[in-house]
Scaffold this active site. Structure first.
Site, PDB file in Angstrom:
ATOM      1  N   THR A   1       0.836  -1.197   0.000  1.00 62.66           N
ATOM      2  CA  THR A   1       0.000   0.000   0.000  1.00 62.66           C
ATOM      3  C   THR A   1       0.870   1.246   0.000  1.00 62.66           C
ATOM      4  O   THR A   1       2.002   1.207   0.460  1.00 62.66           O
ATOM      5  CB  THR A   1      -0.847  -0.058   1.287  1.00 62.66           C
ATOM      6  OG1 THR A   1      -1.767  -1.116   1.141  1.00 62.66           O
ATOM      7  CG2 THR A   1      -1.570   1.223   1.598  1.00 62.66           C
TER       8      THR A   1
ATOM      9  N   GLY B   1     -10.240  -3.539   3.277  1.00 61.37           N
ATOM     10  CA  GLY B   1      -9.229  -3.497   4.344  1.00 61.37           C
ATOM     11  C   GLY B   1      -9.316  -2.208   5.140  1.00 61.37           C
ATOM     12  O   GLY B   1     -10.346  -1.522   5.158  1.00 61.37           O
TER      13      GLY B   1
HETATM   14  N1  ASP Z   1      -3.467  -2.432   4.590  1.00 56.40           N
HETATM   15  C1  ASP Z   1      -3.786  -2.918   3.284  1.00 56.40           C
HETATM   16  C2  ASP Z   1      -5.047  -3.759   3.347  1.00 56.40           C
HETATM   17  O1  ASP Z   1      -5.198  -4.507   4.287  1.00 56.40           O
HETATM   18  C3  ASP Z   1      -2.724  -3.739   2.672  1.00 56.40           C
HETATM   19  C4  ASP Z   1      -1.371  -3.092   2.614  1.00 56.40           C
HETATM   20  O2  ASP Z   1      -1.014  -2.308   3.483  1.00 56.40           O
HETATM   21  O3  ASP Z   1      -0.635  -3.379   1.658  1.00 56.40           O
HETATM   22  O4  ASP Z   1      -5.813  -3.701   2.418  1.00 56.40           O
END
Ligand code: ASP
Length: 330
Positions: free
Chosen positions: A194, A224
């Site tokens: 992310t 998410g």
């Molecule tokens: N936090 C993000 C999610 O759970 C994933 C990530 O941080 O890459 O969708």
């Protein structure tokens, strides 16, 4: 983290946390990741240096990261188990707690701009699915074929994950782009990747934004922490601005971004201490992996992560840009 004294402006960016160990990345991969983080942070810094707002800086820097196939946001996003890209993003303005978020976009090129449009063009905070894409389109935001987000490297990560689960690999999306030079350098850093940016502008206002493709091989419809205000993103001029990356389900249950702001505002913790308490203690105790970046209205900057690495950059008025990846870097 060393702090400049009362900078006029400050910005911190992340490109995801995960299993990123020194020696895992080739020198070429390391160089392109560092350059990509620097390019995004510089795009945000240019806005702040010119007297622009924290909101504009956050959006500008995240748009650069969304266009970069190295990161799991916009082009280069992770796939659902059904082989689709469903994109989530949010942005929050610390001046007035205005917040906008989108979940499950499939055709909007810049999810972060869609999140911002939710603030400016609706009375809502969070829009999801087809309605969110339709809204983005109605606001004049660029629409693309779903194949635009495709990269061969994320597809291979999906194949690997589905193989482990004993699930069939779906057909590739129509219009899937052929392997491109830069995307071939993607490092499989575990599930995360992310992007997020926090900024403090010359007026002392703070803002935070986060954009993601979500977790690899997620169920379709899964949402998410990234588009959830208080979980993956939060900003208040009375506390700080925070953007998160990691195992979203844990960040949601803890309300990580809001929790950090609360500790700063009501428990008197420094920004760094608040980030460390939540990430190193509470998140770790719950079994979650990931990291956060934060900035405060006084210009303090912080990050904290419990994974082996996090792509990150920081820059402030009077302080040169610094990019780091591994745990042992500043
Ligand atoms: N936090 C993000 C999610 O759970 C994933 C990530 O941080 O890459 O969708």
């Amino acid at each position: 983290m060393p702090q400049p004294t009362q900078p006029k402006w400050a910005l911190v960016a992340h490109g995801g946390a995960g299993a990123i160990v020194r020696g895992d990345l080739t020198p070429e991969q390391e160089a392109v990741y560092r350059e990509a983080m620097a390019t995004a942070a510089n795009a945000g810094a240019a806005v702040l240096r010119a007297g622009g707002s924290a909101m504009d800086a956050v959006e500008a820097a995240i748009r650069v990261l969304e266009d970069d196939p190295l990161f799991n946001a916009g082009r280069g996003a992770a796939f659902t188990a059904e082989g689709r890209n469903e994109l989530d993003a949010s942005i929050m303005d610390g001046r007035n707690l205005a917040a906008g978020a989108v979940a499950g976009l499939t055709t909007t090129r810049h999810p972060i701009s869609a999140a911002r449009a939710v603030i400016e063009g609706s009375t809502h905070v969070l829009l999801g699915g087809e309605g969110a894409d339709a809204f983005a389109r109605s606001q004049g935001l660029e629409q693309v074929e779903p194949g635009y987000f495709f990269t061969e490297e994320r597809w291979r990560s999906l194949e690997k994950a589905l193989g482990k689960l004993g699930l069939a690999v779906p057909p590739k999306p129509a219009g899937a782009a052929p392997p491109s030079g830069k995307a071939a350098l993607v490092h499989e850093e575990g599930k995360y990747g992310t992007v997020g940016v926090v900024a403090r502008d010359h007026r002392g206002d703070v803002a935070a934004g986060t954009s993601t493709g979500g977790t690899n091989a997620k169920r379709w419809g899964r949402v998410g922490d990234s588009p959830l205000i208080g979980a993956g993103t939060y900003a208040s001029n009375t506390a700080c601005a925070v953007s998160c990356t990691g195992a979203g389900e844990y960040f949601i249950r803890l309300g990580v971004a809001h929790r950090i702001c609360d500790l700063v505002e009501h428990a008197g913790l420094t920004l760094q201490a608040a980030c460390d308490r939540v990430v190193q203690h509470q998140l770790t105790a719950l079994g979650g992996a990931g990291g956060v970046i934060a900035v405060a209205p006084d210009g303090a900057m912080a990050w904290s992560f419990n994974t082996s690495g996090m792509y990150r950059a920081r820059v402030a008025d009077g302080e040169p840009l610094a990019v780091s990846i591994y745990k042992d870097e500043i």
